[in-house]
Motif scaffolding. Sequence first.
Motif, short mmCIF file in Angstrom:
data_model
loop_
_atom_site.label_atom_id
_atom_site.label_comp_id
_atom_site.label_asym_id
_atom_site.label_seq_id
_atom_site.Cartn_x
_atom_site.Cartn_y
_atom_site.Cartn_z
N UNK C 129 0.82 -1.21 0.00
CA UNK C 129 0.00 0.00 0.00
C UNK C 129 0.85 1.26 0.00
N UNK C 130 1.94 1.24 0.78
CA UNK C 130 2.82 2.41 0.85
C UNK C 130 3.36 2.79 -0.53
N UNK C 131 3.60 1.79 -1.35
CA UNK C 131 4.26 2.05 -2.63
C UNK C 131 3.28 2.26 -3.78
N UNK C 132 1.99 2.23 -3.46
CA UNK C 132 1.00 2.65 -4.43
C UNK C 132 0.58 1.60 -5.46
N UNK C 133 -0.52 1.92 -6.11
CA UNK C 133 -1.11 1.05 -7.13
C UNK C 133 -1.32 1.89 -8.38
N UNK C 134 -0.58 1.58 -9.43
CA UNK C 134 -0.64 2.38 -10.66
C UNK C 134 -1.58 1.79 -11.69
N UNK C 196 -11.43 2.57 -17.18
CA UNK C 196 -11.83 2.32 -15.80
C UNK C 196 -11.71 3.59 -14.96
N UNK C 197 -12.61 3.75 -14.04
CA UNK C 197 -12.55 4.86 -13.10
C UNK C 197 -11.25 4.78 -12.31
N UNK C 198 -10.43 5.82 -12.41
CA UNK C 198 -9.11 5.72 -11.77
C UNK C 198 -9.11 6.04 -10.28
N UNK C 199 -10.29 6.22 -9.68
CA UNK C 199 -10.31 6.69 -8.30
C UNK C 199 -9.57 5.80 -7.30
N UNK C 200 -9.59 4.47 -7.54
CA UNK C 200 -8.98 3.59 -6.55
C UNK C 200 -7.47 3.43 -6.76
N UNK C 201 -6.92 4.14 -7.71
CA UNK C 201 -5.48 4.02 -7.98
C UNK C 201 -4.71 5.22 -7.42
N UNK C 202 -3.42 5.05 -7.26
CA UNK C 202 -2.59 6.12 -6.71
C UNK C 202 -2.04 7.05 -7.80
N UNK C 203 -1.89 6.51 -9.00
CA UNK C 203 -1.37 7.30 -10.12
C UNK C 203 -1.72 6.57 -11.40
N UNK C 204 -1.62 7.30 -12.51
CA UNK C 204 -1.93 6.68 -13.80
C UNK C 204 -0.92 7.09 -14.85
N UNK C 205 -0.83 6.25 -15.89
CA UNK C 205 -0.04 6.57 -17.07
C UNK C 205 -0.90 6.22 -18.27
#
Lengths: 387, 387, 387, 387
Positions: C129-134, C196-205
């Motif tokens: 979780x600390x390192x995020x979900x892209x 997909x709705x990006x709300x549950x992610x930490x960042x996107x590319x």
Amino acid sequence: MTPDSVIIDTLFGSGLSRPITGIFREIIKRINESGCTVISVDIPSGLFGEDNEGNDINAIIKADFTLSFHFQKLSFMFPENEKFTGKVHLLPIGLHNSIIESTETPYRLIDSDMVKPLLKTRNKFDHKGTFGHGLMVGGSYGRMGAMVLGARAALRTGIGLVTCHIPSGGNLIMQCAVPEAMAIHDRSEKNISEIADPRSFSAAGIGPGMGKESETQTALQKFLVNCRIPVVIDADALNILSENKKWFSDIPPMSILTPHPKEFERLAGKKANGFDRLRNQVEFSLENKCIVVLKGAHTSISEPGGKVFFNSTGNNGMATAGSGDTLTGILMSLLAQGYEPLNASIAGVFIHGLAGDIAAGRLSCESMIASDIIDSIGEAFNRIREG
Amino acid sequence: MTPDSVIIDTLFGSGLSRPITGIFREIIKRINESGCTVISVDIPSGLFGEDNEGNDINAIIKADFTLSFHFQKLSFMFPENEKFTGKVHLLPIGLHNSIIESTETPYRLIDSDMVKPLLKTRNKFDHKGTFGHGLMVGGSYGRMGAMVLGARAALRTGIGLVTCHIPSGGNLIMQCAVPEAMAIHDRSEKNISEIADPRSFSAAGIGPGMGKESETQTALQKFLVNCRIPVVIDADALNILSENKKWFSDIPPMSILTPHPKEFERLAGKKANGFDRLRNQVEFSLENKCIVVLKGAHTSISEPGGKVFFNSTGNNGMATAGSGDTLTGILMSLLAQGYEPLNASIAGVFIHGLAGDIAAGRLSCESMIASDIIDSIGEAFNRIREG
Amino acid sequence: MTPDSVIIDTLFGSGLSRPITGIFREIIKRINESGCTVISVDIPSGLFGEDNEGNDINAIIKADFTLSFHFQKLSFMFPENEKFTGKVHLLPIGLHNSIIESTETPYRLIDSDMVKPLLKTRNKFDHKGTFGHGLMVGGSYGRMGAMVLGARAALRTGIGLVTCHIPSGGNLIMQCAVPEAMAIHDRSEKNISEIADPRSFSAAGIGPGMGKESETQTALQKFLVNCRIPVVIDADALNILSENKKWFSDIPPMSILTPHPKEFERLAGKKANGFDRLRNQVEFSLENKCIVVLKGAHTSISEPGGKVFFNSTGNNGMATAGSGDTLTGILMSLLAQGYEPLNASIAGVFIHGLAGDIAAGRLSCESMIASDIIDSIGEAFNRIREG
Amino acid sequence: MTPDSVIIDTLFGSGLSRPITGIFREIIKRINESGCTVISVDIPSGLFGEDNEGNDINAIIKADFTLSFHFQKLSFMFPENEKFTGKVHLLPIGLHNSIIESTETPYRLIDSDMVKPLLKTRNKFDHKGTFGHGLMVGGSYGRMGAMVLGARAALRTGIGLVTCHIPSGGNLIMQCAVPEAMAIHDRSEKNISEIADPRSFSAAGIGPGMGKESETQTALQKFLVNCRIPVVIDADALNILSENKKWFSDIPPMSILTPHPKEFERLAGKKANGFDRLRNQVEFSLENKCIVVLKGAHTSISEPGGKVFFNSTGNNGMATAGSGDTLTGILMSLLAQGYEPLNASIAGVFIHGLAGDIAAGRLSCESMIASDIIDSIGEAFNRIREG
């Protein structure tokens, strides 16, 4: 005798063909119960050198280590005797090779000195045609990996070209994983049902991952009847033969069969011990005019003339999924390059085991997998040539 | 003369264009039958330096080793003369490069010194556009691996971008195996039937794994007619041309054709020996205004001006499935980067062979596969630059 | 002046904002035509330090080498000036860091000393979780490899989890090639049509291999409007924006845009030279409140505050297919780990270039491919930390 | 006290079960605000050794480093106490192993000395049957990679054979990526809906990438009810159990459950701190007669008898996608080889962490991915055996 002691066992009943009895039997019992470290010299007392069928297993020393001279005893090749020999160490005693060669025995241990001169020289102007075109047949839905491993192993053993006859559904798997191999496709998506005419190939390997569907059985028989090229028969191809023993007569002469012990049992019947199984193997080779490569810790190769060759390379890390498929690929590769079937078997089994030893040395016996054996074939060739 | 002796053969009939006869012929016969180790100096007595068509093959020394000075003789390039020369070693004799350069001969041996200055300098601000965009065309059902190998080899030789035109059924294979390459898809699932307009590409390579379906044949001809970019023509594209010789005139000028000997025979006819085949190759280049890269132990490159370049790198471990596909990728990559076709051929063939030598050194000739050649291209560049 | 001479050019017209004329212009002309090796000290005479728009290109020394002091001049960053500077070498002159820091300039060169303190410390009890979900969005039929490279690069840069939104037909490719990444599937088989709705992610590319289909265009706009997480916009996503400039206002604030020069031209218009393009980049960042990473030999990073950072790592071997996709993955990975967008850009561009330098050192500039950059990211981290 | 000072904190309130108050509390506050580097000896003053529930968090030293003697304190195992201990270093003080063994505590730290004797000896004649046949169940559309990683990890940990029960749509992915594993196919293309009878297998692992579809839920329950072989329950299999707590009673005795903290919360409820969560874990093991492997920086293993084992290997680089799937594969592999569930857990968790440490040492914590853990298992075995 305290448990801390070391007992040296120097052959007080060995070499006989009758079990040890009386006071000696009593001594053996005491030694085995003592908890001491037991070192047998030459052979554990009470153990026969070859056939232990009629022996009394309570009258044999259970050694922790056996120090034997120059040669392995035949009985050391059989799993059931490991509990008597413990770990075996061979001591060289300066025997001249010519003496060894002239000793009359049907049994030989394969070593680097035997394999090195068997390896064919590759010439500067040799081309793909010189190294042959192998046909590997097998695979089924969910078991295509066996073909991947077999084809890779064949390519890494010096063959010119490999074509894989596979169920059409395996096309993507095969081509992704082994771009160097070509594929031809069965009309069936999930199984082998009709096999390409092998006439244009130099050698074939059949069986890995193939399954035993009834259409596959029919296809195998037709294939064997039409086959005029050297062939390795493995895995499910052997299991199909076991269920159709009347097809034994269709096995092309000098084919190489590569069963593991369970598969060999199905082919030729169950035997009570290693020596009987060996005798059975020799008879099977003779009756069916084929080479049998019976896989195990000391893989034994029998041929129609009655000779038996035991392998000296390999380790328990090779008791891993796909290890047998890589051997099939290696053997087919050597056949396609024009090796005589017996030479292919001797060299192939030794290379396979040596590659496994190289892999285990790097990765541990636990962690090595079949792909690692394949990746170590090159170093195995180098070691044999330099050795 | 006992079989243990060494015979030094110092040219008692060499350089002539007439076969040796009489007493000398008799001596040669005796030497060849002696079982001695024979070392020829410069050239085996009786062997002509170039064309041995009219020679008497029973009047030529069969050496185990030939020690020659500075240059290979032309006749050493031909497979049928290996039985006379045995292993050839070159001895440097201090010839100055300017003398070599000025010697008039259409034949040159490609070495590192020739290739190094051909390699293009890459500048700091160069971008993907500078290095070109190659179009690789080929693949068919069961033979997609050739495209995988070709695309990987192109990428590892410095090209900016690679797009592969493939049968649509090969999409997954291609994209899994080479994520760096893009794919465009034929309307046919299993074959090439219509090829993308190559105008937007810098160079093309066509043929690997392509098959010879009739729709593929038509597509190839259209492609050649429309092609205005440098192109490498290989494998089945050559086989199609062999079956449609009237299309030779559609081959774009200065295209690179990369047949192996069998493919070249189909293109230009069978010849009795290496020298005749070489003459045939030179004529083919002249007539069709193209470069022919005839693959073999000493790959020969001919060009319309009549010059011939023999390669000095490579080994028999490269006689392995997919080796030719990697060469096609290398050549297309160099063309896309703006190398002149002849320079691309000279550099490409040398790099390919050197990469193969690096792979064989690590893995043995038996165990190396085409993928290993690709993985060694980088070290080949490094060695040429440092050499 | 013979062509063998070396001319040392010591600034007889530099630093001015007016072109050199008269006798000095004549001397420069002579020097440039002399064939001598020219070494400029500090800056080639006649070349301005920043904007050379109004300069007279016939009045500038064309050096083979430029020895400059401590700093690169701004004009050295632009491709069109390489012909004047030749190869640039920096000489350290013992400037104290505090002086450098206090020098007022919007331009900075990114080096290891700048990046090292930006790297986040990873703590013992940190978890996925600390390192995020892209969330990586892209791919299309025949161009899925871009997503493979992007996802792999993200994983190798420290992110916790990666999910790829891809056309459903790309599922097998993605999952075979990157087992560590999860996939979610567009309803379209070949394109992106709804994201997909990006709300549950930490960042996107978004963008690699995505194509510009009209349904993809609509999907991109919706995505940008809804996006509340840090995002990297690359490749075709930029090309779509170029064709729909009214959507610029939908770009989430502090997004990172990663155009190569051609893509930037489409976004912001073509400029005559490097300095004008730089000014254009700065303005674009300001107007659209975003970070622009303009890729090139000296990648320039602009941010809404007007500062510009030039990268000092990287080489022309990175001008290879998929190199940009790996940068997108690296940047998304850092954003997901909570790096501020500007810090992510500075660190990411430097790591990407350093990984490329490591790969080129091992494999040569020609032979390295995008996958090699990814495989070198770990060593890049190690070098920065140890450096 | 200036910020440059170093303060040595020597236990002026430790070991008590009541919070520090009064003047000592005041001193602690001053120290924590000083900005000095604080080194605590044994344990930070104010921190209890085990349960800190009733403690006053403003009355505990916040050290930068803690130097402790021979053992970790229990409270050091909990994430929330890292802010007090800072980095922990253990100092050996020459305690004899027999003293350690006889100290009565339910808590043990797993180290190499504990694991080495647990590793099974592999004998010369052992075969694939000896090493067992594992059944791995899981995967779903877009999440097949978890199965790839699990199967690879199992193979690299010494198992004889692996069969994967997967959604039929995952066949190509599985077989391309892990040729050594066999696949059996669910009737559902995208999910698990009905699981093969596990009777013919030696051990099973269930959950990786499996999803929670209702048909999958039913299938899981049936599987658990019928399961008579040792089993590892992971990931979505745990999440399904959390949503169906009445099925806890169907968990086969001595199953290994491998939740991460979030998954454990769903199973057993949320707790305020590490100590309470540990107590909860112990109770869960007792009530459900299972082993719980609670993954984290110090993975804790609880068993029905109340003992708890904390792992000492591993690093934050393992907080990466698929890391947990590799642990499931390792544990299933050990169970299939006949390890007792508790021994499998202790050895498996230690090997997994050590492999991760080896990978991080080579690649950095940021850059290592789950595949690297798998590739380092072999070296982990070697280090334990040699250690």
